[in-house]
Design a protein around this motif. Sequence first.
Motif, PDB file in Angstrom:
ATOM      1  N   PHE A 790      34.624 -14.919  21.097  1.00 36.14           N
ATOM      2  CA  PHE A 790      33.955 -15.863  20.626  1.00 36.14           C
ATOM      3  C   PHE A 790      33.515 -16.819  19.116  1.00 36.14           C
ATOM      4  CE2 PHE A 790      32.178 -13.126  24.013  1.00 36.14           C
ATOM      5  CZ  PHE A 790      32.380 -13.168  24.699  1.00 36.14           C
ATOM      6  N   LYS A 803      33.626 -13.379  16.732  1.00 32.10           N
ATOM      7  CA  LYS A 803      33.822 -11.987  16.926  1.00 32.10           C
ATOM      8  C   LYS A 803      34.521 -12.049  17.868  1.00 32.10           C
ATOM      9  CE  LYS A 803      29.482 -11.081  14.789  1.00 32.10           C
ATOM     10  NZ  LYS A 803      28.730 -11.313  15.525  1.00 32.10           N
ATOM     11  N   VAL A 805      35.376  -9.210  20.935  1.00 31.60           N
ATOM     12  CA  VAL A 805      34.144  -8.501  22.095  1.00 31.60           C
ATOM     13  C   VAL A 805      35.085  -7.404  22.312  1.00 31.60           C
ATOM     14  CG1 VAL A 805      32.423  -8.135  23.618  1.00 31.60           C
ATOM     15  CG2 VAL A 805      32.978  -9.788  21.791  1.00 31.60           C
ATOM     16  N   SER A 814      37.758 -14.191  27.979  1.00 35.05           N
ATOM     17  CA  SER A 814      36.408 -14.914  28.547  1.00 35.05           C
ATOM     18  C   SER A 814      37.019 -16.409  29.078  1.00 35.05           C
ATOM     19  CB  SER A 814      35.508 -15.022  27.484  1.00 35.05           C
ATOM     20  OG  SER A 814      35.673 -15.325  26.371  1.00 35.05           O
ATOM     21  N   ASN A 824      20.856 -20.789  23.845  1.00 35.38           N
ATOM     22  CA  ASN A 824      21.857 -19.469  23.967  1.00 35.38           C
ATOM     23  C   ASN A 824      23.446 -19.896  24.545  1.00 35.38           C
ATOM     24  OD1 ASN A 824      20.303 -17.745  22.579  1.00 35.38           O
ATOM     25  ND2 ASN A 824      19.535 -17.340  24.139  1.00 35.38           N
ATOM     26  N   TRP A 843      29.009 -13.055  29.462  1.00 32.73           N
ATOM     27  CA  TRP A 843      28.131 -12.603  28.550  1.00 32.73           C
ATOM     28  C   TRP A 843      26.868 -13.602  27.916  1.00 32.73           C
ATOM     29  CZ3 TRP A 843      33.406 -11.777  29.558  1.00 32.73           C
ATOM     30  CH2 TRP A 843      33.850 -10.961  29.086  1.00 32.73           C
ATOM     31  N   LYS A 844      26.506 -12.999  27.453  1.00 31.14           N
ATOM     32  CA  LYS A 844      25.311 -14.126  26.979  1.00 31.14           C
ATOM     33  C   LYS A 844      25.196 -13.673  25.257  1.00 31.14           C
ATOM     34  CE  LYS A 844      20.826 -16.614  27.118  1.00 31.14           C
ATOM     35  NZ  LYS A 844      19.365 -17.098  28.359  1.00 31.14           N
ATOM     36  N   TRP A 845      24.978 -14.394  24.765  1.00 30.10           N
ATOM     37  CA  TRP A 845      25.152 -14.303  23.016  1.00 30.10           C
ATOM     38  C   TRP A 845      23.570 -15.356  22.467  1.00 30.10           C
ATOM     39  CZ3 TRP A 845      29.354 -16.176  24.638  1.00 30.10           C
ATOM     40  CH2 TRP A 845      29.644 -16.664  24.250  1.00 30.10           C
ATOM     41  N   ASP A 850      25.361 -12.896  18.377  1.00 32.55           N
ATOM     42  CA  ASP A 850      24.627 -11.608  18.422  1.00 32.55           C
ATOM     43  C   ASP A 850      24.649 -11.504  20.313  1.00 32.55           C
ATOM     44  OD1 ASP A 850      24.132 -10.728  15.577  1.00 32.55           O
ATOM     45  OD2 ASP A 850      22.199 -12.000  15.897  1.00 32.55           O
ATOM     46  N   GLN A 851      25.592 -10.675  20.724  1.00 32.00           N
ATOM     47  CA  GLN A 851      25.462 -10.269  22.328  1.00 32.00           C
ATOM     48  C   GLN A 851      23.691 -10.050  22.414  1.00 32.00           C
ATOM     49  OE1 GLN A 851      28.932  -8.831  24.194  1.00 32.00           O
ATOM     50  NE2 GLN A 851      27.456  -7.070  25.111  1.00 32.00           N
ATOM     51  N   TRP A 853      23.565  -9.646  26.059  1.00 32.00           N
ATOM     52  CA  TRP A 853      23.795  -9.323  27.350  1.00 32.00           C
ATOM     53  C   TRP A 853      24.903  -9.042  28.048  1.00 32.00           C
ATOM     54  CZ3 TRP A 853      24.347 -11.884  31.409  1.00 32.00           C
ATOM     55  CH2 TRP A 853      23.542 -13.129  31.478  1.00 32.00           C
ATOM     56  N   LYS A 854      25.375  -8.180  28.126  1.00 31.44           N
ATOM     57  CA  LYS A 854      26.381  -8.169  29.588  1.00 31.44           C
ATOM     58  C   LYS A 854      26.642  -7.818  30.765  1.00 31.44           C
ATOM     59  CE  LYS A 854      30.126  -5.359  29.022  1.00 31.44           C
ATOM     60  NZ  LYS A 854      30.547  -4.590  28.847  1.00 31.44           N
TER      61      LYS A 854
END
Length: 906
Positions: A790, A803, A805, A814, A824, A843-845, A850-851, A853-854
């Motif tokens: 990301f 990033k 991950v 991804s 977001n 994934w959401k960041w 900053d993540q 949640w996953k």
Amino acid sequence: MKRVSMFLTFLMLLSIFLPINSMAVTNTIPKVINLTVVLKDQNVSKSFKDFVEKNGGKIESEISQIGAVVVKGNADLITTLQKNTQVKSVGPSIKMNLPKVKKVAFNPTELTKFDQQQSKSNMIKELGSVFPSQTNSIQVDSSLIRPSFDREEGGEEEIYPDFYNFYQWDIKRVTNYGASFKNNSGTHDVVVGIIDTGVDYTHPDLKTNYLGGRNYVPANANGDSSETGKPDDIMDRNGHGSHVAGSIAGKGRILGVAPGIGYKSYRVFGAEGSASTSTIAQAIVGATNDGVDVISMSLGGYSVMGQIFWTDPSTGKRYNLGNEVADFLLYKRAVKYATDHGITVVAAAGNDGINVTAKGKVTDFLNQEYAEDGYSFVGAGFEQPGLDPGVITVSATGPMDTKASYSNYGPGSIDVTAPGGDGQRYDKGLWYLDLNMGAYKDNDYMFMAGTSMATPKVSAVAALLINKYGKVGPQKIAQMIRDSAEDIGEQGKDQYFGNGMVQAPYEKEDLPAEVEWHKQFGGSLWEMGSKVHQTSDGGYIMVGASETFSTKGFFFDEAEGWWEQDTDLFVVKVGKDGRTEWYRPLGSESLHEWGNDIIQTKDGGYVVLGYSGKDDGEETTDVYLVKLSATGETQWEKTIGTKDVYQGGISFIQTPDDGFIMTGSAGANGANDILLLKIDKNGNKLWEKTYGGEASDTANRIKATSDGGYIIAGQTYSVQLGRKSDFYLVKVDGKGNLQWEKKFGKGDWIEDFLYDVVETGKGDYMLVGDSETITWLGGFFPKIVSKSYFAKVNSQGEIKWEKYVGDGINTQASQSLIKTSDGNYMAVGYEKSPEQNVDLALWKWNDSGDQIWKKTYGGPLADFGQSIEATKDGGYIILGHTHSFASGDEFDRDMYLIKLSSAVNN
């Protein structure tokens, strides 16, 4: 009072490709004929027997429980019997002939070649060229096919359900991919009576649940000297009944819907598939008296409300058969006898592809069908026995939940549907995989299609419900089947599928709260999804590729001496609840077509982008564009390319002039450049540009930018950092002129792939992809793993943050990126867990990387996410492919569609 007359024809609903006149009754009725006589009282008195004998007739058979006899005599006996006050109806008995079934066995030589080349078995050589257009089934020689599972060393020999795993998409569809087996596969406390051609009770997949039965075929029937007429002569000479039995209670290499349920066989058809109405009625009464719980009949027919006439072909004399025809009344009484005794009766809708509630069309059909036999009909025609209370009438679907081409239909005439297979692609490669595989006579197996194949699945579900809830009565069981059916087609009860797809009872899976539904789409080979979009009607359009529905599927290349694998571009349109509306495989005789992107156009239709070409060692392909109507009909198709040059379309968007801007790859000798094409609304190329270095450079996604230009995400191999590829970002203006390009990555990663890009609205761009590297397990064994990537870059492509991950041990990747309504970002891809399971990952960041949640979704095998889009209701639609819920074996994969609600953000 309205005069009502009914006429019924019986046929085994198997042959879906042969012309209907091949199923007509015997063309010449002899001077001495069999007459079906139904009495007013449901018993046969001595005085009536004496009357028959006195007038020169002879009672051939008697069904005293329902007041019916078969009388042999001359045609004038019709008039004499009509005058008897005990007689309700009389008419010539009807005998139906089933056409011969064509079969093609496996070629063991070519099978061996395929086994050596592939990890799967059971392919047939050049099926499309071998089978004539009338072929409706294929024989499988069980001696040529080995189980696909290894037996434990020293263990007892066991039969494994390898055919179920690979071929029986139909059984998986009804059992929720085997989920129903876990809590209710049935017991011998519940028995299904199968009225058919008998059963091969020595078949290894059928013998476990066989509980006996009775033969009703008379000695020397149709001149067959093997017909003994003995009650215990149940052995199947035709194969149809064995296939039906396997769909209900098969347990071996194939599995039935209820592999633990008991069944009895009532043989009414011989090798040639002929049976009279009275024989079938005797079997219904016999099964009832035996105490079976369900009667399964892959039989059906039609009735007429009006007037029926019959002309004796030997004399030309015409007879008015009155207000009720005996064969129909006899059958109706037999069915009522069964339901009155608490038995659930399941029957097929028919294979003539007609609307059976279109009264005039049914009558016309019957007049055409039986004109040569002396019958004529005046009035309104109906499907039968669907009109009888307590009878569950079943239509058939193909492998994608669409109506089978041959299946009868009509408002109010269908209770539920079930997979019956479809052979409309009989000239397209491995078309036989669209059919239903099952047991066959002589310990073999067969692919077949028809409402005959759909009916036993509903019979099995009825048996499972009785096994679970007890003998609650046929009407209650029928209602439970209707209520538990999965609604497909139009919302609510419809003319094609009734209440929907029958479902074996199982414990519903515990889905995450945000999952509204998930669906798979495919057949016995594999399908993959590339892109999904929500359509203007609230539904969804998907594109990808298919082996199952491809032009050739697997085929043996004589020149190369091995098996080749064909794929076609594959488009599926579904409604807002995921129900299939239509699907289209698109391709030609070239070896590969693949769909990568799809756009809905202003006229409600679609344009599909992909590539088409032959894998000839040079990897030469063309850009492939197809314009479809709103209903999936091809309006035009174009290929764009140059001989000996690889060109493929990956991603495109519609431009304000109704044309398209497309990106992909172009090149030769393994050195490709990123390709940018401007295309008009009719698919004609206006201009093209290429970008890249000395080695290969490829594109994965193109997006329009706020300055009127475009940005392309991909990867470049034109780097000198000791790795194979780097992330590659290309910015161009509206005419394709290069504004800037950026190559970036980490030196310790061997492969960097940039899959998607989104403009943030603040002059920046958000990127997603994955990076691969080699991990040395124990210091000795190399393992390639990947991390999701990301990043955020500014308007000139300079990195603001990035990033990686993942833990460097288990793979993450991804594939597709969107900006969410709350500012977001969300990306979909896949993740391998420590238990080596691959799940679809989401994934959401936030804007700072900053993540938030996953989340992961999927089943026990591997499941992948490929495309995500926000939906109009605040939720999301995700497309990928699934092994966990695939129609074939563990090597198969199907398109996988998941609808998430807005609750996913909670």
